[in-house]
Write a protein that holds these residues in place. Structure first.
Motif, PDB file in Angstrom:
ATOM      1  N   ILE A   4     -32.670  42.511  75.557  1.00 58.59           N
ATOM      2  CA  ILE A   4     -34.030  41.985  75.487  1.00 58.59           C
ATOM      3  C   ILE A   4     -34.093  40.639  76.196  1.00 58.59           C
ATOM      4  N   ALA A   5     -35.014  40.506  77.124  1.00 59.32           N
ATOM      5  CA  ALA A   5     -35.218  39.236  77.812  1.00 59.32           C
ATOM      6  C   ALA A   5     -36.340  38.485  77.101  1.00 59.32           C
ATOM      7  N   LEU A   6     -35.977  37.717  76.081  1.00 55.74           N
ATOM      8  CA  LEU A   6     -36.975  37.052  75.259  1.00 55.74           C
ATOM      9  C   LEU A   6     -37.763  36.021  76.037  1.00 55.74           C
ATOM     10  N   GLY A   7     -37.122  35.296  76.924  1.00 53.02           N
ATOM     11  CA  GLY A   7     -37.815  34.278  77.712  1.00 53.02           C
ATOM     12  C   GLY A   7     -38.885  34.882  78.590  1.00 53.02           C
ATOM     13  N   THR A   8     -38.581  36.007  79.212  1.00 55.21           N
ATOM     14  CA  THR A   8     -39.543  36.672  80.083  1.00 55.21           C
ATOM     15  C   THR A   8     -40.753  37.134  79.286  1.00 55.21           C
ATOM     16  N   SER A   9     -40.516  37.718  78.137  1.00 52.31           N
ATOM     17  CA  SER A   9     -41.622  38.192  77.305  1.00 52.31           C
ATOM     18  C   SER A   9     -42.513  37.031  76.900  1.00 52.31           C
ATOM     19  N   LYS A  10     -41.889  35.943  76.511  1.00 51.99           N
ATOM     20  CA  LYS A  10     -42.644  34.783  76.049  1.00 51.99           C
ATOM     21  C   LYS A  10     -43.512  34.230  77.179  1.00 51.99           C
ATOM     22  N   LEU A  11     -43.003  34.241  78.380  1.00 56.15           N
ATOM     23  CA  LEU A  11     -43.760  33.670  79.505  1.00 56.15           C
ATOM     24  C   LEU A  11     -44.806  34.625  80.057  1.00 56.15           C
ATOM     25  N   ILE A  47     -51.857  31.098  71.728  1.00 50.82           N
ATOM     26  CA  ILE A  47     -51.504  31.625  70.410  1.00 50.82           C
ATOM     27  C   ILE A  47     -50.251  30.933  69.887  1.00 50.82           C
ATOM     28  N   SER A  48     -49.258  30.812  70.755  1.00 52.40           N
ATOM     29  CA  SER A  48     -48.011  30.141  70.350  1.00 52.40           C
ATOM     30  C   SER A  48     -48.257  28.680  70.012  1.00 52.40           C
ATOM     31  N   VAL A  49     -49.070  28.010  70.813  1.00 52.00           N
ATOM     32  CA  VAL A  49     -49.372  26.595  70.580  1.00 52.00           C
ATOM     33  C   VAL A  49     -50.149  26.429  69.278  1.00 52.00           C
ATOM     34  N   ALA A  50     -51.140  27.298  69.050  1.00 50.31           N
ATOM     35  CA  ALA A  50     -51.921  27.218  67.817  1.00 50.31           C
ATOM     36  C   ALA A  50     -51.027  27.440  66.598  1.00 50.31           C
ATOM     37  N   TRP A  51     -50.107  28.387  66.690  1.00 50.71           N
ATOM     38  CA  TRP A  51     -49.192  28.635  65.584  1.00 50.71           C
ATOM     39  C   TRP A  51     -48.338  27.400  65.316  1.00 50.71           C
ATOM     40  N   CYS A  52     -47.829  26.788  66.388  1.00 50.53           N
ATOM     41  CA  CYS A  52     -47.004  25.580  66.235  1.00 50.53           C
ATOM     42  C   CYS A  52     -47.798  24.464  65.555  1.00 50.53           C
ATOM     43  N   LYS A  53     -49.025  24.283  65.973  1.00 50.16           N
ATOM     44  CA  LYS A  53     -49.837  23.210  65.399  1.00 50.16           C
ATOM     45  C   LYS A  53     -50.207  23.510  63.950  1.00 50.16           C
ATOM     46  N   GLN A  64     -41.775  24.681  80.858  1.00 50.60           N
ATOM     47  CA  GLN A  64     -42.807  25.549  80.302  1.00 50.60           C
ATOM     48  C   GLN A  64     -43.939  24.729  79.693  1.00 50.60           C
ATOM     49  N   ARG A  65     -43.596  23.603  79.060  1.00 51.77           N
ATOM     50  CA  ARG A  65     -44.646  22.735  78.504  1.00 51.77           C
ATOM     51  C   ARG A  65     -45.534  22.191  79.617  1.00 51.77           C
ATOM     52  N   GLU A  66     -44.935  21.843  80.746  1.00 53.60           N
ATOM     53  CA  GLU A  66     -45.740  21.368  81.884  1.00 53.60           C
ATOM     54  C   GLU A  66     -46.615  22.501  82.420  1.00 53.60           C
ATOM     55  N   LYS A  67     -46.075  23.702  82.483  1.00 53.00           N
ATOM     56  CA  LYS A  67     -46.823  24.857  82.977  1.00 53.00           C
ATOM     57  C   LYS A  67     -47.988  25.205  82.050  1.00 53.00           C
ATOM     58  N   PHE A  68     -47.764  25.085  80.735  1.00 52.25           N
ATOM     59  CA  PHE A  68     -48.780  25.452  79.764  1.00 52.25           C
ATOM     60  C   PHE A  68     -49.491  24.247  79.163  1.00 52.25           C
ATOM     61  N   LEU A  69     -49.538  23.156  79.886  1.00 49.25           N
ATOM     62  CA  LEU A  69     -50.209  21.951  79.398  1.00 49.25           C
ATOM     63  C   LEU A  69     -51.663  22.244  79.046  1.00 49.25           C
ATOM     64  N   ALA A 120     -52.887  24.937  77.788  1.00 55.59           N
ATOM     65  CA  ALA A 120     -52.951  25.602  76.490  1.00 55.59           C
ATOM     66  C   ALA A 120     -52.661  24.611  75.368  1.00 55.59           C
ATOM     67  N   ILE A 121     -51.738  23.690  75.599  1.00 56.49           N
ATOM     68  CA  ILE A 121     -51.383  22.700  74.586  1.00 56.49           C
ATOM     69  C   ILE A 121     -52.576  21.806  74.287  1.00 56.49           C
ATOM     70  N   GLU A 122     -53.324  21.441  75.332  1.00 55.57           N
ATOM     71  CA  GLU A 122     -54.491  20.584  75.146  1.00 55.57           C
ATOM     72  C   GLU A 122     -55.662  21.359  74.542  1.00 55.57           C
ATOM     73  N   MET A 123     -55.774  22.633  74.870  1.00 60.71           N
ATOM     74  CA  MET A 123     -56.928  23.435  74.469  1.00 60.71           C
ATOM     75  C   MET A 123     -56.828  23.972  73.041  1.00 60.71           C
ATOM     76  N   ALA A 124     -55.686  24.510  72.684  1.00 58.04           N
ATOM     77  CA  ALA A 124     -55.544  25.235  71.412  1.00 58.04           C
ATOM     78  C   ALA A 124     -55.265  24.254  70.264  1.00 58.04           C
ATOM     79  N   GLY A 125     -56.026  24.413  69.198  1.00 56.60           N
ATOM     80  CA  GLY A 125     -55.797  23.639  67.986  1.00 56.60           C
ATOM     81  C   GLY A 125     -55.251  24.549  66.899  1.00 56.60           C
ATOM     82  N   PRO A 126     -55.010  24.021  65.724  1.00 54.91           N
ATOM     83  CA  PRO A 126     -54.453  24.852  64.653  1.00 54.91           C
ATOM     84  C   PRO A 126     -55.387  25.957  64.193  1.00 54.91           C
TER      85      PRO A 126
END
Length: 115
Positions: free
Chosen positions: A64-71, A78-84, A98-103, A105-111
């Motif tokens: 299983i390539a977990l990194g590929t699936s995640k990206l 969804i992942s960011v909202a879950w983290c928050k 990845q954080r730079e790539k998904f900046l 989503a990090i700014e947009m998604a809240g809890p």
């Protein structure tokens, strides 16, 4: 795993000796020693089970390539909202690149983000 199995086998012999000593003397001291050895044997067997589960997981996850699936397949919002929502640091989910790539989503998604 093999070392742990050998350790358990050796320890079972010690438990047998402790049982025999307790049976012969019926002393409180021997009973305490026997109970300690039984607890230690249970701990060793539990450690062996954990090692076997880890080995199985490692073997199964090779495919299983977990990194590929995640990206590629998970919406990062969804992942960011879950983290928050659960106060999990985003660094645990995404590395720096990845954080730079998904900046966005990090700014947009809240809890309370709903997909």
């Amino acid at each position: 795993i093999d070392e742990k199995e050998k350790e358990i086998k050796d320890f079972k012999k010690e438990v047998k000796k402790a049982k025999k000593a307790f049976k012969d003397t019926n002393a409180a001291k021997d009973k305490i020693i026997l109970n300690r050895k039984k607890k230690r044997l249970a701990q060793l067997e539990d450690q062996l089970r954990k090692l076997e589960v880890q080995a199985t997981d490692k073997e199964e996850n090779k495919q299983i390539a977990l990194g590929t699936s995640k990206l590629n397949y998970l919406d990062p919002r969804i992942s960011v909202a879950w983290c928050k929502k659960w106060d999990v640091p985003i660094e645990k989910i995404y590395n720096k690149t990845q954080r730079e790539k998904f900046l966005w989503a990090i700014e947009m998604a809240g809890p309370d983000f709903r997909f």
